[in-house]
Design a protein around this motif. Sequence first.
Motif, mmCIF file in Angstrom:
data_model
loop_
_atom_site.group_PDB
_atom_site.id
_atom_site.type_symbol
_atom_site.label_atom_id
_atom_site.label_comp_id
_atom_site.label_asym_id
_atom_site.label_seq_id
_atom_site.Cartn_x
_atom_site.Cartn_y
_atom_site.Cartn_z
ATOM 1 N N VAL A 282 13.500 -13.557 -34.552
ATOM 2 C CA VAL A 282 13.534 -13.502 -33.103
ATOM 3 C C VAL A 282 12.217 -14.039 -32.563
ATOM 4 C CG1 VAL A 282 12.627 -11.147 -32.914
ATOM 5 C CG2 VAL A 282 14.086 -12.057 -31.095
ATOM 6 N N ARG A 283 12.293 -14.700 -31.425
ATOM 7 C CA ARG A 283 11.108 -15.206 -30.756
ATOM 8 C C ARG A 283 11.182 -14.839 -29.275
ATOM 9 N NH1 ARG A 283 10.078 -15.307 -35.212
ATOM 10 N NH2 ARG A 283 9.416 -17.030 -36.568
ATOM 11 N N GLU B 140 20.079 -5.695 -24.746
ATOM 12 C CA GLU B 140 21.541 -5.616 -24.663
ATOM 13 C C GLU B 140 22.169 -7.000 -24.601
ATOM 14 O OE1 GLU B 140 19.379 -4.084 -22.831
ATOM 15 O OE2 GLU B 140 19.755 -1.914 -22.838
ATOM 16 N N GLY B 141 21.529 -7.931 -23.868
ATOM 17 C CA GLY B 141 22.060 -9.285 -23.770
ATOM 18 C C GLY B 141 22.022 -10.010 -25.104
ATOM 19 N N LEU B 142 20.903 -9.862 -25.841
ATOM 20 C CA LEU B 142 20.797 -10.505 -27.150
ATOM 21 C C LEU B 142 21.814 -9.911 -28.119
ATOM 22 C CD1 LEU B 142 19.223 -12.610 -28.764
ATOM 23 C CD2 LEU B 142 17.613 -10.805 -29.412
ATOM 24 N N THR B 143 22.041 -8.600 -28.007
ATOM 25 C CA THR B 143 23.040 -7.952 -28.861
ATOM 26 C C THR B 143 24.438 -8.489 -28.565
ATOM 27 O OG1 THR B 143 21.706 -5.926 -28.951
ATOM 28 C CG2 THR B 143 24.023 -5.734 -29.560
ATOM 29 N N GLN B 144 24.789 -8.640 -27.272
ATOM 30 C CA GLN B 144 26.106 -9.170 -26.912
ATOM 31 C C GLN B 144 26.275 -10.598 -27.402
ATOM 32 O OE1 GLN B 144 27.121 -8.758 -22.774
ATOM 33 N NE2 GLN B 144 27.333 -6.525 -22.899
ATOM 34 N N LEU B 145 25.229 -11.413 -27.287
ATOM 35 C CA LEU B 145 25.339 -12.802 -27.731
ATOM 36 C C LEU B 145 25.565 -12.865 -29.240
ATOM 37 C CD1 LEU B 145 25.209 -15.818 -27.113
ATOM 38 C CD2 LEU B 145 22.729 -15.703 -27.419
ATOM 39 N N GLU C 284 9.276 -5.723 -22.467
ATOM 40 C CA GLU C 284 9.886 -5.212 -23.686
ATOM 41 C C GLU C 284 9.419 -6.042 -24.882
ATOM 42 O OE1 GLU C 284 14.363 -3.946 -25.257
ATOM 43 O OE2 GLU C 284 14.098 -5.156 -23.443
ATOM 44 N N LYS C 285 9.066 -5.354 -25.978
ATOM 45 C CA LYS C 285 8.526 -6.020 -27.156
ATOM 46 C C LYS C 285 9.652 -6.333 -28.148
ATOM 47 C CE LYS C 285 4.371 -5.583 -25.557
ATOM 48 N NZ LYS C 285 3.637 -6.760 -25.017
ATOM 49 N N PHE D 137 14.781 -7.049 -34.366
ATOM 50 C CA PHE D 137 15.938 -7.935 -34.313
ATOM 51 C C PHE D 137 16.838 -7.727 -35.523
ATOM 52 C CE2 PHE D 137 17.646 -12.429 -34.712
ATOM 53 C CZ PHE D 137 18.613 -12.241 -33.734
ATOM 54 N N GLN D 138 16.227 -7.510 -36.690
ATOM 55 C CA GLN D 138 17.023 -7.247 -37.885
ATOM 56 C C GLN D 138 17.888 -6.004 -37.691
ATOM 57 O OE1 GLN D 138 17.567 -8.830 -40.743
ATOM 58 N NE2 GLN D 138 16.308 -10.580 -40.156
ATOM 59 N N ALA D 139 17.370 -5.007 -36.985
ATOM 60 C CA ALA D 139 18.148 -3.803 -36.713
ATOM 61 C C ALA D 139 19.361 -4.127 -35.838
ATOM 62 C CB ALA D 139 17.263 -2.752 -36.040
ATOM 63 N N ILE D 140 19.179 -5.025 -34.866
ATOM 64 C CA ILE D 140 20.307 -5.444 -34.029
ATOM 65 C C ILE D 140 21.351 -6.153 -34.877
ATOM 66 C CG2 ILE D 140 20.990 -7.008 -32.158
ATOM 67 C CD1 ILE D 140 18.304 -6.463 -30.826
#
Length: 421
Positions: free
Chosen positions: A45-46, A132-137, A236-237, A243-246
Amino acid sequence: PQKISLIASGDLPDDISVKVKNLFATAQRGDALPQRAAQALTPRVRLYKGVPPPWPQNGAGVSWNFKLAPSSDDEVNLLQSIAMYCLQQRLQKMAAQDGVLLSAESVDFSGMVGRDRYLTLYAGVKDAKMKEGLTQLYREVRRAQVNGFTEAEVADMLKDFRQAFNAAELDQAQWANSLLTTARMGTQARGSVEGLRWFESLKINAATVNAAWQALHATPDQIGMVLLPDHHGNDEKFDDAKFQAIVQSVNAENLAPLLLAANKPLLSKEPQRGSIKAIHHEDGANFITLSNGAQVLLRLRRQESEQIGISATFPGGMLAIPPEKQVLGLVLPAYLNSTGVGELKLAELAQALRASHLQLSHWVDIESHGFSGVTNNESLLTAMQLNHQFFVAPRDDADAANTAREQTRSARRIAALARAE
């Protein structure tokens, strides 16, 4: 040597072909293709902030990026693009639903740096809820990997690609750039006619598109990006562990196939039609007066292949807006270009127009305002219907207003930076 493409241009000597042959005559043809070592998939993630933001919309957004090995296989490149567009259309249909944070500005585009190829799926995020948006994508990227695309989704996208080939107008600059792409990427440059003929010769269906989509996921270089304007207050950090957790959480979900339909028409019913009151011919053009008082200048195209230009100008502009609200005049064009019309949200409007060849933009000047754009024969009626809806059924859209304000601020910052330089 079999990977070399040489382009020579300019005032060339008559013996240029002989000199080129002599130069490369002793080069031995290689027999090994470049290969990458197999690596395990490790999504990263970046977090990126920019002034102004260089992504498609100026607001908060997320993207999923595939970095691909160099390829000279045109069919594979096309199939991967079709797969990305299929997912883009699925996201766009989702954006009209309640509870979905991904906005209607979801787009798919590809880029090149050197000989590396990038495919990127971008989506705006409502309310700047980035996690939440990154998770949905990622969930939809994963869902497509697990379940693939349906024959209906692929058929719809093939229809769009055929229209794009048919509508392509290739000028000299575009042709020159396509030759440069041929040299850099090893892919064949084609005009619209050659491209359509080649496209129709391929046996494209859901199976071949899904196979190309699975091949995309074989690359270890997949990066999720969180995109924020520099002035945005979201602190938010994000790091690779978070990201791996997502990713692991989404991978553990049982993702069923997603069937979405978008069938809202641009007009629910035809408006009452007016009539032509007078026609005046002058200098090869027709001046038409309509029953509502509008004056229309109509000029026939010089060639059948020309696109149809549309332009309308009205008196008023910034002078018609009360002084205390004139700042709205600066935001209005961006707002109209970012909102739906009538009963259609922006995502639903994009779906209603996706089969049309149509570009339309609005503008506000000091003493006048209006719109302009281009279309073709098949989409002319759609263009007129869209203009009609902007006049009689404008839409109150808070998300579009926020997007328009961000775009206007960005444009003003660009202008300020240009003046400073």
